[in-house]
Design a protein around this motif. Structure first.
Motif, PDB file in Angstrom:
ATOM      1  N   MET A  84       2.672  -8.742  -2.069  1.00  0.00           N
ATOM      2  CA  MET A  84       4.138  -8.346  -2.188  1.00  0.00           C
ATOM      3  C   MET A  84       5.083  -9.540  -1.641  1.00  0.00           C
ATOM      4  N   TYR A  85       4.703  -9.968  -0.542  1.00  0.00           N
ATOM      5  CA  TYR A  85       5.595 -11.121   0.023  1.00  0.00           C
ATOM      6  C   TYR A  85       5.492 -12.198  -0.571  1.00  0.00           C
ATOM      7  N   MET A 143       5.716  -8.182  -9.896  1.00  0.00           N
ATOM      8  CA  MET A 143       6.037  -7.257  -8.949  1.00  0.00           C
ATOM      9  C   MET A 143       5.847  -5.859  -9.153  1.00  0.00           C
ATOM     10  N   ASP A 146       2.356  -4.843  -9.003  1.00  0.00           N
ATOM     11  CA  ASP A 146       1.828  -4.691  -7.703  1.00  0.00           C
ATOM     12  C   ASP A 146       2.265  -3.592  -6.921  1.00  0.00           C
ATOM     13  N   ARG A 147       3.440  -2.969  -7.106  1.00  0.00           N
ATOM     14  CA  ARG A 147       3.850  -1.853  -6.512  1.00  0.00           C
ATOM     15  C   ARG A 147       3.052  -0.461  -7.223  1.00  0.00           C
ATOM     16  N   TYR A 157      -6.165  -1.528  -3.592  1.00  0.00           N
ATOM     17  CA  TYR A 157      -5.091  -2.338  -3.665  1.00  0.00           C
ATOM     18  C   TYR A 157      -5.632  -3.715  -3.196  1.00  0.00           C
ATOM     19  N   CYS A 166      -2.866 -13.011  -7.799  1.00  0.00           N
ATOM     20  CA  CYS A 166      -1.299 -13.024  -7.463  1.00  0.00           C
ATOM     21  C   CYS A 166      -1.193 -14.716  -7.972  1.00  0.00           C
ATOM     22  N   THR A 265      10.131   1.658  -0.796  1.00  0.00           N
ATOM     23  CA  THR A 265       9.430   0.132  -1.139  1.00  0.00           C
ATOM     24  C   THR A 265       9.924  -0.277  -2.351  1.00  0.00           C
ATOM     25  N   CYS A 266       9.936   0.765  -3.486  1.00  0.00           N
ATOM     26  CA  CYS A 266      10.324   0.559  -4.729  1.00  0.00           C
ATOM     27  C   CYS A 266      12.104   0.340  -5.095  1.00  0.00           C
ATOM     28  N   HIS A 269      13.101  -3.398  -5.234  1.00  0.00           N
ATOM     29  CA  HIS A 269      12.897  -3.822  -6.566  1.00  0.00           C
ATOM     30  C   HIS A 269      13.380  -3.507  -7.580  1.00  0.00           C
ATOM     31  N   TYR A 313      16.466  -7.226   0.009  1.00  0.00           N
ATOM     32  CA  TYR A 313      14.793  -7.138   0.522  1.00  0.00           C
ATOM     33  C   TYR A 313      14.873  -7.280   2.332  1.00  0.00           C
ATOM     34  N   ASN A 317      13.894  -3.467   4.237  1.00  0.00           N
ATOM     35  CA  ASN A 317      12.555  -3.815   4.533  1.00  0.00           C
ATOM     36  C   ASN A 317      12.208  -3.890   6.083  1.00  0.00           C
TER      37      ASN A 317
END
Length: 336
Positions: A84-85, A143, A146-147, A157, A166, A265-266, A269, A313, A317
């Motif tokens: 994610m990062y 991304m 990924d989520r 995962y 990635c 977390t979503c 984004h 973010y 976060n």
């Protein structure tokens, strides 16, 4: 008789020389006019231009500070060494560069009387802007995927979102951006431009450049629409499908805390996607008779979005806030 001829010759010679010089100057002027574009910018009072310049300067400073800071935090903190990062660091990198393609020149035409941009500069600006914007669109789709894996298949995962995958997704995003940029730039600059080179925008973009063309635009517009569809439809489809599955999974979570964590977390984004695509659709789908509204929307996705991304973010976060806190404490220890 000979003296009279010499007198006539001497009288005519300076005039002829002056005429040649004038023709040379006019030729240079015409050459400059045919190779340079003029960026009109915003049709506002000159005093308001100073205010817009200062606003752009503030936004650009925040873009540099926020995105460079985000990249530094992600690189220096080992705990943020996750897919994610990794994507988020690349997002900040892209935001930094594609805003830098637009902001400096926009501030120059706001501050100074010179509004010209060379033909090569205009080509480079359009090429780089399309490259980074399209790359960001594909990166946002990656991304979202990924989520989707993180929430819908958490046990798999680490296996499915390997660092190799990635890297391939990021490299693929840049590749798609580069291909679309080459095609879009080629389509735009194969047009024949009329005598007027005044681009009614604050940077070189496809639609204002098409307005200057003397060519038949039907084929070019169809090609541009087809190219945009190839770019937008896959990315939007991946994002929508991913979030449909995410929403379905989150609603089946019985724990309120778990549901809240999944949504948090979503939400960042989704906020970035909404601003970027919302402003982009407004710019390219609004009629040509509203150029000033298109310019305001262009500011949103070319400057405001890169400024908001690190704020969204970082503020939403917990991991990023903890990493920033540790980095600031480390800097404080070094200086004191």
């Amino acid at each position: 008789m000979l003296g009279s001829v010499l007198k006539v010759h001497l009288f005519i010679l300076p005039s002829t020389s002056h005429q040649v010089s004038s023709m040379g100057d006019r030729g240079t002027s015409n050459h400059s006019a045919m190779t340079d574009f003029l960026l009109i910018g915003f049709r506002v009072h000159p005093k308001l231009c100073i205010f817009i310049f200062l606003l752009f300067l503030l936004i650009y400073a925040m873009i540099i500070l926020g995105n460079v800071g985000m990249v530094a935090i992600i690189i220096t903190d080992p705990q943020l060494n996750t897919p994610m990062y990794f994507f988020l660091g690349n997002l900040s990198f892209i935001d930094l560069f594609y805003s830098s393609v637009i902001a400096p020149k926009a501030m120059t035409i706001l501050w100074s009387e010179s509004k010209s941009i060379s033909f090569a500069g205009c080509v480079a600006q359009l090429f780089l802007f399309v490259l980074f914007v399209v790359t960001e669109g594909f990166l946002l789709a990656a991304m979202a995927y990924d989520r989707f894996i993180a929430i819908c298949n958490p046990l798999l995962y680490s296996v499915q979102m390997s660092m190799r995958l990635c890297t391939q997704l990021v490299a693929g995003s840049y590749f798609c951006g580069c291909i679309s940029s080459v095609l879009q730039t080629s389509i735009t600059f194969t047009l024949s431009f009329c005598a007027s080179r005044a681009v009614d925008h604050f940077y070189c973009d496809t639609r204002p450049l098409q307005r200057l063309s003397c060519s038949d635009l039907y084929i070019h517009k169809v090609a541009s629409f087809f190219l945009s569809s190839i770019i937008i439809l896959p990315t939007i489809t991946v994002i929508i499908v991913s979030y449909v599955y995410i929403l379905s999974t989150v609603l089946n979570i019985h724990s309120t805390e778990g549901r809240k964590k999944a949504f948090s977390t979503c939400s960042s984004h989704l906020g970035v996607v909404s601003v970027l695509y919302g402003a982009g659709f407004f710019v390219y789908l609004t009629p040509d008779r509203f150029p000033e509204l298109s310019k305001v929307a262009s500011v949103c996705y070319s400057l405001v979005t890169p400024m908001l991304n690190p704020l969204i973010y970082s503020l939403r976060n917990k991991d990023v806030k903890e990493a920033l806190k540790k980095l600031l404490e480390k800097k404080h220890t070094i200086f004191y």
